[in-house]
Motif scaffolding. Structure first.
Motif, PDB file in Angstrom:
ATOM      1  N   VAL A 155     -41.194   4.043 -91.155  1.00 30.94           N
ATOM      2  CA  VAL A 155     -42.035   4.852 -90.266  1.00 30.94           C
ATOM      3  C   VAL A 155     -43.365   4.124 -90.072  1.00 30.94           C
ATOM      4  CG1 VAL A 155     -43.204   7.069 -89.968  1.00 30.94           C
ATOM      5  CG2 VAL A 155     -41.000   6.982 -91.135  1.00 30.94           C
ATOM      6  N   ILE A 156     -43.668   3.829 -88.824  1.00 31.67           N
ATOM      7  CA  ILE A 156     -44.923   3.130 -88.529  1.00 31.67           C
ATOM      8  C   ILE A 156     -45.913   4.158 -87.984  1.00 31.67           C
ATOM      9  CG2 ILE A 156     -46.019   1.254 -87.232  1.00 31.67           C
ATOM     10  CD1 ILE A 156     -43.843   0.144 -88.942  1.00 31.67           C
ATOM     11  N   VAL A 157     -47.009   4.331 -88.725  1.00 32.54           N
ATOM     12  CA  VAL A 157     -48.025   5.293 -88.304  1.00 32.54           C
ATOM     13  C   VAL A 157     -49.262   4.529 -87.855  1.00 32.54           C
ATOM     14  CG1 VAL A 157     -49.437   7.256 -89.031  1.00 32.54           C
ATOM     15  CG2 VAL A 157     -47.168   6.931 -90.024  1.00 32.54           C
ATOM     16  N   ALA A 158     -49.552   4.595 -86.536  1.00 38.63           N
ATOM     17  CA  ALA A 158     -50.768   3.942 -86.030  1.00 38.63           C
ATOM     18  C   ALA A 158     -51.837   5.006 -85.873  1.00 38.63           C
ATOM     19  CB  ALA A 158     -50.486   3.280 -84.690  1.00 38.63           C
ATOM     20  N   VAL A 159     -53.061   4.698 -86.316  1.00 43.00           N
ATOM     21  CA  VAL A 159     -54.108   5.734 -86.365  1.00 43.00           C
ATOM     22  C   VAL A 159     -55.262   5.400 -85.430  1.00 43.00           C
ATOM     23  CG1 VAL A 159     -53.507   6.355 -88.709  1.00 43.00           C
ATOM     24  CG2 VAL A 159     -55.297   4.652 -88.316  1.00 43.00           C
ATOM     25  N   GLU A 160     -56.062   6.430 -85.168  1.00 45.37           N
ATOM     26  CA  GLU A 160     -57.283   6.225 -84.361  1.00 45.37           C
ATOM     27  C   GLU A 160     -58.352   5.587 -85.244  1.00 45.37           C
ATOM     28  OE1 GLU A 160     -57.293   6.697 -81.309  1.00 45.37           O
ATOM     29  OE2 GLU A 160     -55.824   8.229 -80.779  1.00 45.37           O
ATOM     30  N   VAL A 181     -42.013   6.862-101.448  1.00 45.83           N
ATOM     31  CA  VAL A 181     -42.333   6.097-100.227  1.00 45.83           C
ATOM     32  C   VAL A 181     -42.954   4.762-100.632  1.00 45.83           C
ATOM     33  CG1 VAL A 181     -43.906   5.963 -98.246  1.00 45.83           C
ATOM     34  CG2 VAL A 181     -42.635   8.068 -98.682  1.00 45.83           C
ATOM     35  N   THR A 182     -42.444   3.639-100.002  1.00 47.88           N
ATOM     36  CA  THR A 182     -43.075   2.337-100.241  1.00 47.88           C
ATOM     37  C   THR A 182     -44.002   2.043 -99.060  1.00 47.88           C
ATOM     38  OG1 THR A 182     -40.987   1.661-101.205  1.00 47.88           O
ATOM     39  CG2 THR A 182     -42.601  -0.091-100.812  1.00 47.88           C
ATOM     40  N   VAL A 183     -45.282   1.860 -99.386  1.00 44.98           N
ATOM     41  CA  VAL A 183     -46.282   1.725 -98.314  1.00 44.98           C
ATOM     42  C   VAL A 183     -46.715   0.266 -98.183  1.00 44.98           C
ATOM     43  CG1 VAL A 183     -48.555   2.462 -97.491  1.00 44.98           C
ATOM     44  CG2 VAL A 183     -47.157   4.014 -98.864  1.00 44.98           C
ATOM     45  N   ALA A 221     -55.487   0.342 -86.562  1.00 41.84           N
ATOM     46  CA  ALA A 221     -54.775   0.124 -87.829  1.00 41.84           C
ATOM     47  C   ALA A 221     -53.437   0.857 -87.823  1.00 41.84           C
ATOM     48  CB  ALA A 221     -55.631   0.626 -88.976  1.00 41.84           C
ATOM     49  N   GLN A 222     -52.471   0.251 -88.553  1.00 41.12           N
ATOM     50  CA  GLN A 222     -51.201   0.955 -88.725  1.00 41.12           C
ATOM     51  C   GLN A 222     -50.636   0.710 -90.115  1.00 41.12           C
ATOM     52  OE1 GLN A 222     -48.774  -0.619 -85.488  1.00 41.12           O
ATOM     53  NE2 GLN A 222     -47.805  -2.041 -86.904  1.00 41.12           N
ATOM     54  N   TRP A 223     -49.948   1.726 -90.637  1.00 40.39           N
ATOM     55  CA  TRP A 223     -49.300   1.623 -91.937  1.00 40.39           C
ATOM     56  C   TRP A 223     -47.786   1.708 -91.765  1.00 40.39           C
ATOM     57  CZ3 TRP A 223     -54.310   3.373 -91.953  1.00 40.39           C
ATOM     58  CH2 TRP A 223     -55.142   2.958 -93.000  1.00 40.39           C
ATOM     59  N   SER A 224     -47.077   1.046 -92.670  1.00 42.21           N
ATOM     60  CA  SER A 224     -45.625   1.089 -92.634  1.00 42.21           C
ATOM     61  C   SER A 224     -45.147   1.834 -93.891  1.00 42.21           C
ATOM     62  CB  SER A 224     -45.092  -0.341 -92.617  1.00 42.21           C
ATOM     63  OG  SER A 224     -43.743  -0.340 -92.927  1.00 42.21           O
TER      64      SER A 224
END
Lengths: 255, 336, 276
Positions: B249-254, B273-275, B286-289
């Protein structure tokens, strides 16, 4: 200058190893001298001391040809030349550094040649030191300039090793290395007189073997002084011309 | 080409290959032992494209060199086309076409045609057969029009294609291709991949690559190599299935406004969850996986963490597992 | 490949095909630059001129029982063949390494000896114009041919070529094994040019170094070739040197082939084969 000298020396030692390095630079002139000595011995032994000084002097030209003349083309082949050109250091400084690295090899080769001549052929010297030092100094200045010329030719032709291999036997034939100019046929004497090496060898022979003072060597010293002024200027001009041409064609980064 | 293969015998077979190197950091320094290949066993069926996938330094090229007779194994055995790579090295060479990585290996001063003619003679072909094969292979790799030009003027892509033509020239049953598309631009790489794909099933191909997409697109079987060992082997689907239960899951943030460490800690605290991240895109966003089994639960927790930190969500993407994920799962580290 | 398209069952035909192809490729590569056409023939011509002027300055007109120019022309032939053995057949694998093709070469099943022979063959063809020009210059400066026995002259010439090739085989192994081919080639050339008897008769060399000369097949070949073409000597005169030349050449070939085999084995073990 010091950095390019040191880089060149280290590289040579890594490539050849210390023993190989010595063998290479000592072996070549010594065996060439031995050939000349065996040809002259028994028939015209007076030419043996001449050949000792001539061979020792010719090492200056050969190290210049094979070191300074080929350095830039070698850098091109390795892909490091562009780095040199992009550096803000003056060209003359790194070129002189390469020439100084060659000077070490030259000294080694010249010393071994003289030592071999003394030991094997019993050559004795009778030196006029001021004449020797002035002649040598002027010759070195001229050859320093000639190094730039060959460097430019090597870079322009992109075949510097072939150029060196082509030029070196010409120098041996016409540079009065093993015999005086008068031994050459008349039609070859004219081009022989256009070479600084010819005057250098003749002046050094007179100064180191016959104790001739400077005042008696003007016929050799004046042309040598002319070469000492003209060749560095010609070298710098040739180098700029090659660099300018490469920029115009847009292939400087290909060097 | 005669082969020593029995009907059901694989084209390439390696058992417990091991290779040590000894290196000195400087003259007279003590020699250091480097284990480039620890224990590699593989079987390549006839007619398939088999990929060895792994990062640089994994041991792929060393394995290739042992199989192509350039290197003697320190331990283990290998057979190519039924011949032992140590005892029957000449027979192995006859059965092989090899493309080594990089753009060297061709005579720069010769034309493409002259290069191929020369290699034809080295492989024992008769002149008439060479003429036919050279024209055919040049056509195959699209170099007919430039065949008379000196190779030193070729682009890297053209050289790679010529390498392939050279490897195919004597019509070997087995091809070994070491990073064949390395250094090529995307279009040239795609062309070359098309040519490689067309080689099966008439040829057996063993190819090494560190390009996941390439391995996925070309290979019927893949061995994932890491630190001198095969850490996983199977079809691309089988390998991906190993991590099939997991999604990315790729979460891109403001704009984060200095809250990146706090968001990272909050994500790290989500169970199962592995971040990895944050990574920043071209706009600086920025984005987190997040690798997870239960996507809904992970998303709930991530959104809640972002709300707590007062950070807005820009986009959310859920990605199916890739070979890269498979590598991460089996090697325990990311590919790069 | 279908069998009728392959030479792989016939080792001799295959080796011959590889030798010819390598020679042809060598010539194409050498012709890539204009300066090569100038430099290679001109170098030996200039060295001939240097030796000629040196002998002129010494006052010698007859050397080793032959006319000065005749002695030097044959000496230049020998020195060119020596250079060929050092820098082409001997240097063959080094050339491949410099070009980056040694990996491709070692991956092929072709005979390495055939490749080395191909380099030698190519270099003989490459030097043909040089031989012709040196001969013409020699004749122009007073060299006269006196061939009493065609068989002695032909065998002498064959011995020269064989000697050069055999030295090439040995040097190829030595150069690769040492990994310092260029350096060794440069270091060994000046002494061999003197000790080979090309510019100075062997009889004038100090006794202490003549054993090295006697160990070189090219020296014996030259000692057979010179009298056969310059003073009309027959096989009865040159037979001993011919036999020595072919004998020493054979020993060099055997040593060279063994060295090459050993080199490949060691290089595969050390992982250096594709680096050559």
């Amino acid at each position: 200058m010091a950095a390019s000298w040191s880089a060149r020396m280290k590289e040579q030692l890594v490539i050849s190893g210390a023993l190989g390095y010595l063998g290479l630079w000592i072996g070549l002139p010594v065996f060439q001298l031995a050939t000349a000595g065996l040809i002259y011995e028994g028939r015209n032994p007076a030419l043996v001391p001449y050949a000792v000084v001539g061979t020792a002097t010719s090492t200056l030209v050969f190290t210049m040809l094979y070191n300074v003349g080929q350095t830039l083309d070698t850098e091109r082949l390795r892909g490091t030349l562009i780095g040199l050109f992009l550096a803000p250091a003056p060209r003359i400084a790194w070129l002189t550094g390469f020439a100084l690295a060659g000077a070490f090899e030259t000294s080694l080769a010249a010393a071994s040649t003289v030592g071999f001549g003394m030991l094997v052929f019993g050559v004795r010297f009778d030196v006029d030191w001021p004449a020797l030092l002035v002649s040598l100094g002027l010759l070195l200045l001229g050859l320093w300039g000639l190094g730039f010329v060959f460097s430019a030719i090597g870079l322009w032709s992109r075949r510097s090793n072939d150029v060196s291999n082509l030029v070196s036997p010409v120098m041996l034939l016409l540079g009065s290395v093993y015999y005086p100019i008068t031994a050459l046929p008349l039609w070859l004497r004219l081009p022989a007189r256009a070479l600084p090496l010819s005057y250098g060898v003749q002046a050094l022979v007179e100064a180191s073997l016959h104790h001739r003072p400077l005042s008696t060597l003007t016929a050799k010293i004046i042309p040598l002084a002319g070469f000492a002024v003209l060749l560095p200027l010609a070298g710098i001009a040739a180098f700029r011309w090659v660099e300018h041409g490469a920029r115009r064609r847009g292939d400087l980064d290909l060097y | 080409m005669s082969e020593a293969l029995l009907p059901d015998e694989p084209a390439i077979e390696a058992h417990n290959l091991r290779r040590l190197y000894w290196r000195r950091s400087r003259p007279f320094a003590r020699r250091q032992e480097v284990e480039a290949v620890k224990d590699i066993s593989l079987t390549v069926r006839r007619g398939m494209i088999f990929g060895m996938l792994g990062p640089n330094g994994a041991g792929k090229t060393t394995t290739i060199k042992m199989l192509s007779t350039l290197l003697t194994p320190t331990a283990g055995t290998a057979r190519v086309a039924g011949y032992d790579v140590v005892r029957d090295d000449r027979a192995v060479r006859r059965s092989l076409g090899v493309v080594l990585g990089g753009d060297r290996g061709l005579y720069g001063k010769l034309s493409a045609r002259d290069n191929l003619i020369y290699f034809g003679h080295l492989y024992g072909m008769r002149s008439a057969a060479i003429r036919t094969a050279v024209a055919e292979k040049l056509e195959l790799v699209g170099l007919t029009e430039r065949a008379g030009d000196r190779v030193e003027g070729y682009s890297r892509g053209m050289k790679q294609r010529l390498h392939l033509a050279k490897a195919l020239l004597h019509d070997p049953p087995i091809l070994i291709l070491d990073e064949p598309t390395i250094g090529l631009d995307p279009a040239a790489a795609m062309d070359l991949r098309r040519e490689i794909a067309a080689l099966a099933p008439t040829h057996t191909v063993l190819l090494t690559t560190h390009d996941m997409t390439e391995a996925d697109a070309l290979c019927e079987q893949i061995a994932i190599v890491d630190r001198g060992l095969i850490v996983a082997q199977g079809t691309p689907e089988q390998l991906k299935a190993r991590v099939a239960a997991r999604r990315r899951v790729i979460v891109a943030v403001e704009a984060l406004n200095g809250r990146a460490p706090a968001v990272a800690s909050a994500f790290a605290a989500i169970p199962e969850v592995t971040v990895s991240g944050p990574e920043y895109d071209a706009d600086g966003a920025a984005q987190w996986s997040l690798m997870c089994v239960d996507t809904t639960q992970a998303l709930d927790a991530a959104l809640s963490a972002l709300r707590t930190q007062g950070v807005g969500v820009r986009t959310i993407r859920v990605i199916e597992p890739s070979l890269e994920d498979a590598f991460l799962a089996v090697a325990g580290r990311s590919f790069e | 490949m279908i069998p009728s398209e392959s030479l792989q069952g016939n080792e001799v035909a295959w080796a011959l095909s590889v030798t010819l192809a390598t020679g042809r490729a060598f010539l194409t590569r050498m012709s890539a630059y204009l300066i090569q056409f100038v430099r290679w023939p001109l170098g030996p011509l200039l060295i001939f001129a240097v030796w000629r002027v040196m002998y002129g300055a010494s006052g010698r007109t007859v050397v080793g029982g032959a006319s000065l120019s005749g002695f030097l022309v044959t000496g230049i032939f020998g020195s060119v063949l020596l250079s060929s053995s050092i820098w082409t057949s001997g240097y063959a694998i080094e050339w491949e390494r410099d070009e980056g093709t040694s990996g491709s070469l070692f991956l092929s099943p072709a005979s390495r000896a055939a490749v080395i022979a191909g380099y030698g063959l190519g270099s003989f063809v490459w030097f043909l114009p040089c031989f012709i020009m040196v001969t013409l210059l020699g004749v122009a400066t007073g060299a006269t041919l006196n061939i009493g026995s065609m068989a002695a002259a032909a065998l002498g010439a064959l011995a020269m070529v064989t000697a050069s090739l055999s030295m090439g085989f040995t040097l190829a192994g030595l150069f690769i094994l040492s990994r310092r081919g260029n350096l060794i080639a440069n270091v060994m050339q000046p002494p061999l040019l003197l000790l080979g008897g090309f510019a100075v008769p062997i009889a004038r060399l100090p006794l202490s170094v003549r054993w090295i000369s006697n160990g070189l097949p090219i020296t014996h070949a030259l000692e057979a070739f010179r009298p056969a073409v310059l003073t009309g000597a027959g096989l009865a005169t040159t037979g001993r040197e011919l036999a020595l030349s072919f004998g020493v050449s054979a020993a060099y070939v055997v040593a060279g082939l063994l060295a090459l085999r050993r080199v490949e084995h060691v290089a595969r073990r050390l992982g250096q084969l594709d680096l050559y």
